[in-house]
Design a protein around this motif. Structure first.
Motif, PDB file in Angstrom:
ATOM      1  N   GLN A  34       0.850  -1.191   0.000  1.00  0.00           N
ATOM      2  CA  GLN A  34       0.000   0.000   0.000  1.00  0.00           C
ATOM      3  C   GLN A  34       0.883   1.236   0.000  1.00  0.00           C
ATOM      4  OE1 GLN A  34      -2.387  -0.427   3.534  1.00  0.00           O
ATOM      5  NE2 GLN A  34      -3.991  -1.533   2.456  1.00  0.00           N
ATOM      6  N   ASP A  35       0.412   2.294  -0.676  1.00  0.00           N
ATOM      7  CA  ASP A  35       1.147   3.553  -0.656  1.00  0.00           C
ATOM      8  C   ASP A  35       0.829   4.315   0.626  1.00  0.00           C
ATOM      9  OD1 ASP A  35      -1.277   4.992  -1.028  1.00  0.00           O
ATOM     10  OD2 ASP A  35      -0.821   5.542  -3.096  1.00  0.00           O
ATOM     11  N   VAL A  36       1.238   5.554   0.716  1.00  0.00           N
ATOM     12  CA  VAL A  36       1.096   6.336   1.952  1.00  0.00           C
ATOM     13  C   VAL A  36      -0.350   6.648   2.324  1.00  0.00           C
ATOM     14  CG1 VAL A  36       3.404   7.342   1.856  1.00  0.00           C
ATOM     15  CG2 VAL A  36       1.513   8.497   0.687  1.00  0.00           C
ATOM     16  N   GLU A  37      -1.301   6.430   1.414  1.00  0.00           N
ATOM     17  CA  GLU A  37      -2.713   6.641   1.732  1.00  0.00           C
ATOM     18  C   GLU A  37      -3.522   5.351   1.655  1.00  0.00           C
ATOM     19  OE1 GLU A  37      -4.855   9.902   0.125  1.00  0.00           O
ATOM     20  OE2 GLU A  37      -3.512  11.357   1.056  1.00  0.00           O
ATOM     21  N   GLY A  38      -2.840   4.213   1.575  1.00  0.00           N
ATOM     22  CA  GLY A  38      -3.537   2.937   1.596  1.00  0.00           C
ATOM     23  C   GLY A  38      -3.946   2.394   0.239  1.00  0.00           C
ATOM     24  N   ASN A  39      -3.550   3.055  -0.852  1.00  0.00           N
ATOM     25  CA  ASN A  39      -3.845   2.528  -2.187  1.00  0.00           C
ATOM     26  C   ASN A  39      -2.952   1.340  -2.463  1.00  0.00           C
ATOM     27  OD1 ASN A  39      -5.677   4.713  -3.072  1.00  0.00           O
ATOM     28  ND2 ASN A  39      -3.836   5.952  -2.849  1.00  0.00           N
TER      29      ASN A  39
END
Length: 130
Positions: A120-125
């Motif tokens: 996941q990226d920094v926003e949960g994507n």
């Protein structure tokens, strides 16, 4: 015959500049300069060689609720198999964790697919190291 069109991938997010800088680090992209006012509502990053698609990040009021319907595959293990592929995936995972990425799960190779690592990226994507 349809001519080839340029593609941009757009992400809804809460902090466009933060997410743009994360993906720029992941992909070796650059974040063009923009005004601080614009950074509140949108940001972008682009391939400095002009080969890969531009990534655009737009601020939306709602948070992420469900699994992504579309995700990026970061191709770090292309042409590798077995332990060599796993080592490449793990090395890239180790590089991305300090940037704010989160490891979700390893999908091990089966009869049809090679291993990949869901993150996941920094926003949960979600995205995959493939």
């Amino acid at each position: 015959m349809v001519s080839v069109r340029e593609v941009q991938v757009t992400f809804d997010c809460a902090e466009p500049a933060r997410v743009a800088h994360f993906w720029a680090e992941v992909l070796g992209y650059v974040v063009p300069p923009q005004s601080p006012e614009d950074e509140e509502s949108w940001s972008a990053c682009a391939d400095p060689n002009g080969v890969g698609p531009r990534l655009y990040f737009q601020r939306v009021p709602e948070g992420k609720v469900v699994k992504n319907r579309v995700h990026l595959d970061v191709r770090v293990g292309t042409g590798l198999v077995g332990e060599e592929r796993l080592a490449a995936l793990e090395a890239e995972c180790a590089r991305l964790l300090p940037l704010g990425a989160k490891r979700v799960r390893l999908l091990e190779a089966d009869e049809e697919n090679e291993s990949c690592l869901v993150m996941q990226d920094v926003e949960g994507n979600e995205f995959c190291l493939d």
